[in-house]
Structures are given as structure tokens and as C-alpha cells.
Design an enzyme around this catalytic site. Structure first.
Site, PDB file in Angstrom:
ATOM      1  N   HIS A  27       2.819  -7.388  -5.852  1.00 32.02           N
ATOM      2  CA  HIS A  27       3.774  -6.302  -5.652  1.00 32.02           C
ATOM      3  C   HIS A  27       4.352  -6.372  -4.241  1.00 32.02           C
ATOM      4  O   HIS A  27       5.558  -6.247  -4.032  1.00 32.02           O
ATOM      5  CB  HIS A  27       3.103  -4.925  -5.796  1.00 32.02           C
ATOM      6  CG  HIS A  27       2.609  -4.581  -7.145  1.00 32.02           C
ATOM      7  ND1 HIS A  27       1.307  -4.170  -7.360  1.00 32.02           N
ATOM      8  CD2 HIS A  27       3.219  -4.548  -8.353  1.00 32.02           C
ATOM      9  CE1 HIS A  27       1.147  -3.902  -8.641  1.00 32.02           C
ATOM     10  NE2 HIS A  27       2.283  -4.130  -9.276  1.00 32.02           N
ATOM     11  N   LYS A  51      -1.339   8.468 -18.788  1.00 29.72           N
ATOM     12  CA  LYS A  51      -2.254   7.459 -18.260  1.00 29.72           C
ATOM     13  C   LYS A  51      -3.091   8.048 -17.142  1.00 29.72           C
ATOM     14  O   LYS A  51      -2.582   8.721 -16.257  1.00 29.72           O
ATOM     15  CB  LYS A  51      -1.468   6.270 -17.685  1.00 29.72           C
ATOM     16  CG  LYS A  51      -0.991   5.280 -18.685  1.00 29.72           C
ATOM     17  CD  LYS A  51      -0.401   4.091 -17.953  1.00 29.72           C
ATOM     18  CE  LYS A  51      -0.109   2.945 -18.880  1.00 29.72           C
ATOM     19  NZ  LYS A  51       0.490   1.815 -18.154  1.00 29.72           N
ATOM     20  N   ARG A 100       6.655 -12.482 -13.684  1.00 22.87           N
ATOM     21  CA  ARG A 100       5.535 -13.417 -13.590  1.00 22.87           C
ATOM     22  C   ARG A 100       5.657 -14.534 -14.609  1.00 22.87           C
ATOM     23  O   ARG A 100       5.273 -15.664 -14.340  1.00 22.87           O
ATOM     24  CB  ARG A 100       4.213 -12.679 -13.815  1.00 22.87           C
ATOM     25  CG  ARG A 100       3.914 -11.648 -12.757  1.00 22.87           C
ATOM     26  CD  ARG A 100       2.717 -10.824 -13.129  1.00 22.87           C
ATOM     27  NE  ARG A 100       3.062 -10.006 -14.310  1.00 22.87           N
ATOM     28  CZ  ARG A 100       2.338  -9.000 -14.752  1.00 22.87           C
ATOM     29  NH1 ARG A 100       1.212  -8.701 -14.177  1.00 22.87           N
ATOM     30  NH2 ARG A 100       2.719  -8.304 -15.796  1.00 22.87           N
ATOM     31  N   SER A 137      -2.388  -5.289 -11.648  1.00 19.53           N
ATOM     32  CA  SER A 137      -3.328  -4.262 -11.186  1.00 19.53           C
ATOM     33  C   SER A 137      -4.478  -4.093 -12.167  1.00 19.53           C
ATOM     34  O   SER A 137      -5.634  -3.939 -11.758  1.00 19.53           O
ATOM     35  CB  SER A 137      -2.604  -2.927 -11.009  1.00 19.53           C
ATOM     36  OG  SER A 137      -1.635  -3.005 -10.005  1.00 19.53           O
TER      37      SER A 137
END
Length: 169
Positions: A27, A51, A100, A137
Site C-alpha cells: 500500500h 466487516k 498485483r 493485509s
């Protein structure tokens, strides 16, 4: 005040959105690169009430401020709702997202097209540094919870905060 605003020039703004639970070196790499391209980079910690994060939104924002302070042009905020509304409220024409892998592209392209259709906001895709191409993460938290060494994947203050949080559990 110095810079474009003091000279009456338009300010180039972008946003780097995410949950950042916690912020990783991947990040940080994207934010650092965006900070070289834009006058102001807003880091938007997006809130998803459904969440349960490991860190509170306030803790995430504090950690991000600590590890991006050296850039001098990063503003850290939180937002609950549509990212395009965040952009409209702050006159931000661009979203910067790291990619990614090809699987990221499929999802992010749909989001970019939706955001552009809703508001005209553009999305710029930045290829992730290959060093961080596997990093998320969620993966960092899982490895750390099992006692794995993730110190090389996180900025030192974030690693220390993660270590302390996991020790509490």
C-alpha cells in the site's frame, strides 16, 4: 503557503482508497508513487460496517499518518459510502489503484468503469512493485496470527502495532 494553491494554479488531487487493515509496504509503495505524481493525495480509509477489522478506523488512520508523514502531501481521511461521493465532495478527479495480478484487474476494471459512469472520475492503475505482488493485509494478518515473521512486509510502526494487537488476543 507554497505550491499550486498559493500561486492560483489548479491543484492536482488523487485518492488512494482501501481498508488498510493494516497498511502494508505494498500500500505504502502505491501511496508514495502517487504522492510524486499529484499535489495532494487523499488516503481514504473506507468503512464497511459489515466487516470487523483488526484495527479500528481511527487506529488505521493514525498508523497511515505516521508512515506517510514524510511525503508532505498526503491527507488521511475515512469515508462510509460510495468512493465517487468522497471524490465529488473534495474535487478529486482521479483514483489511484495498485494492481498485483490479472485477477485484480478484472475486478478493478469493473469498479473503474462504474465509478467513471457514475461521476466521471478516472481510475489510474499502477502496477505493484514485484516485491509486493503477493501481499495483502488479510494474508499478513493470517501469517502473523500463526507466528510467522511479517516484519519485512509492514512499516515498523505498523508491525509493532500488529504484534501488540495479536498479543492481546
Amino acid at each position: 503557503m507554497t505550491g499550486p494553491e498559493s500561486e492560483g494554479l489548479p491543484v492536482r488531487r488523487a485518492v488512494c482508497p482501501g481498508s488498510f487493515d493494516p497498511i502494508t509496504n505494498g500500500h505504502l509503495d502505491i501511496i508514495a508513487r502517487a504522492s510524486k505524481l499529484y499535489d495532494v493525495v487523499h488516503v481514504a480509509v473506507m468503512i464497511n460496517k459489515s466487516k470487523k477489522g483488526l484495527f479500528t478506523v481511527e487506529e488505521r488512520m493514525d498508523l497511515i499518518r505516521r508512515v506517510t508523514g514524510e511525503y508532505g502531501n498526503v491527507v488521511v481521511e475515512s469515508h462510509h459510502g460510495l468512493l465517487v461521493d468522497f471524490c465529488k465532495e473534495r474535487d478529486i478527479p482521479a483514483i489511484v489503484k495498485g494492481l498485483r495480478a490479472v485477477s485484480d484487474f478484472d475486478y478493478e476494471l469493473q469498479m473503474a468503469q462504474m465509478n467513471n459512469g457514475l461521476s466521471g472520475v478516472e481510475t489510474l492503475f499502477v502496477p505493484t512493485n514485484p516485491t509486493y505482488s503477493f501481499l495483502s493485509s488479510s494474508l499478513v494478518k493470517e501469517v502473523a496470527a500463526w507466528g510467522g515473521d511479517v516484519s519485512h512486509l509492514l512499516p515498523p510502526p505498523v508491525h509493532e502495532a500488529l504484534r501488540r494487537r495479536l498479543a492481546e488476543k
